[in-house]
Design a protein around this motif. Structure first.
Motif, short mmCIF file in Angstrom:
data_model
loop_
_atom_site.label_atom_id
_atom_site.label_comp_id
_atom_site.label_asym_id
_atom_site.label_seq_id
_atom_site.Cartn_x
_atom_site.Cartn_y
_atom_site.Cartn_z
N PRO A 252 0.76 -1.31 0.05
CA PRO A 252 0.00 -0.07 0.09
C PRO A 252 0.84 1.08 -0.21
CG PRO A 252 -1.05 -1.61 1.30
CD PRO A 252 0.43 -2.13 0.83
N ASP A 253 1.92 1.10 0.59
CA ASP A 253 2.69 2.51 0.99
C ASP A 253 3.59 2.84 -0.43
OD1 ASP A 253 4.40 0.87 1.49
OD2 ASP A 253 5.21 1.58 3.48
N GLU A 254 3.56 1.66 -1.27
CA GLU A 254 4.42 1.88 -2.46
C GLU A 254 3.41 2.26 -3.91
OE1 GLU A 254 6.66 -1.41 -2.85
OE2 GLU A 254 7.93 -0.97 -0.96
N LEU A 255 2.19 2.22 -3.45
CA LEU A 255 1.30 2.35 -4.60
C LEU A 255 1.37 3.69 -5.29
CD1 LEU A 255 -1.30 0.99 -6.20
CD2 LEU A 255 -2.60 2.50 -4.66
N GLU A 256 1.41 4.73 -4.59
CA GLU A 256 1.45 6.18 -5.17
C GLU A 256 2.72 6.34 -6.24
OE1 GLU A 256 0.57 9.19 -2.52
OE2 GLU A 256 0.96 10.75 -4.10
N ASP A 257 3.88 5.92 -5.62
CA ASP A 257 5.21 6.01 -6.44
C ASP A 257 5.02 4.71 -7.63
OD1 ASP A 257 7.91 6.50 -6.68
OD2 ASP A 257 8.23 4.35 -6.38
#
Ligand SMILES: *Cc1c(COP(=O)(O)O)cnc(C)c1O
Length: 238
Positions: free
Chosen positions: A145-150
């Motif tokens: 989840p915390d890598e999705l934006e990138d």
């Protein structure tokens, strides 16, 4: 090889699908659209064809390249969208690039790059979903989840990919409350992060919900449910 479907099996598929359609109607918001996709692993082509040609289901999904290829010639393709929903090895993209309308399971740049390369060769733009590992489970595909934006940001570089939305597989054997938590979290990414990185998405797709969770998924904003067992019965693995 032709097998003959028993009339009992046909009747049970028809009954299951009509029941599922009713349950989808009840779970969804009035003005929303939810696509029923049949997950057809281990299901003979003839049964799949019965569901698409006689029961009017438009979307089917295979999750193994080998199985898709072995069934492909027997599948009726008129008015049918074939999706790829399972985890996909980079070296197998070339076998399915001209056979599927959407790949639900993009979870690495390497895979995205290969889909882009093969799509370019075939002069097409491939619709993809980014798979998100919402339960942050080890040994499971999907972007953290915390890598999705990138990750979404990086995908914008590929001209032969069209990001249409997100897909998730919730952890198995959840309680309803856990499903709710995971699906609601995925929906937040779908409405907050996705539009921030990808503009003007045509009919965004949120692919979440399986046999034991599809109503909960729809209540949480799913636009596409992938159903196998509730349609075709328990799978017989050879
Ligand atoms: C098999 C499968 C489904 C359907 O699972 P059921 O629990 O039988 O409904 C959905 N999504 C994926 C990716 C699958 O492999």
């Amino acid at each position: 090889m032709k097998t003959k479907l028993s009339s009992e099996y046909k009747a049970s598929i028809a009954e299951n699908i009509s029941d599922i359609k009713r349950r989808i109607e009840q779970a969804k918001k009035q003005d929303s659209e939810v696509t029923l996709l049949l997950a057809t692993k281990t299901v003979p082509a003839e049964a799949v064809n019965y569901a698409t040609q006689e029961l009017g289901v438009r979307d089917i999904g295979e999750n193994r390249v080998q199985e898709l290829l072995s069934k492909y010639d027997e599948l009726e393709k008129e008015n049918v969208n074939i999706h790829f929903i399972g985890s996909l090895q980079t070296n197998k993209v070339k076998y399915i690039i001209d056979k599927v309308c959407m790949i639900h399971s993009v979870d690495s740049l390497k895979l995205a790059a290969e889909i882009d390369r093969q799509a370019k060769k075939h002069n097409k733009v491939m619709d993809i979903l980014v798979e998100i590992n919402i339960g942050e489970e080890e040994n499971k595909g999907g972007i953290a989840p915390d890598e999705l934006e990138d990750f979404l940001e990086k995908l914008t570089a590929f001209e032969h990919l069209r990001v249409r939305g997100l897909m998730t597989i919730a952890p198995f054997w959840c309680e309803k409350a856990d499903y709710q938590k995971y699906f609601a979290k995925t929906y937040q990414f779908f409405i907050d992060i996705l539009p921030k990185k990808i503009h003007n998405i045509y009919k965004p797709v949120l692919s979440m919900g399986m046999s034991d969770s599809f109503e909960t998924a729809i209540e949480c904003g799913s636009t596409l449910v992938r159903l196998g067992t509730v349609v075709f019965g328990h799978r017989q693995y050879k």
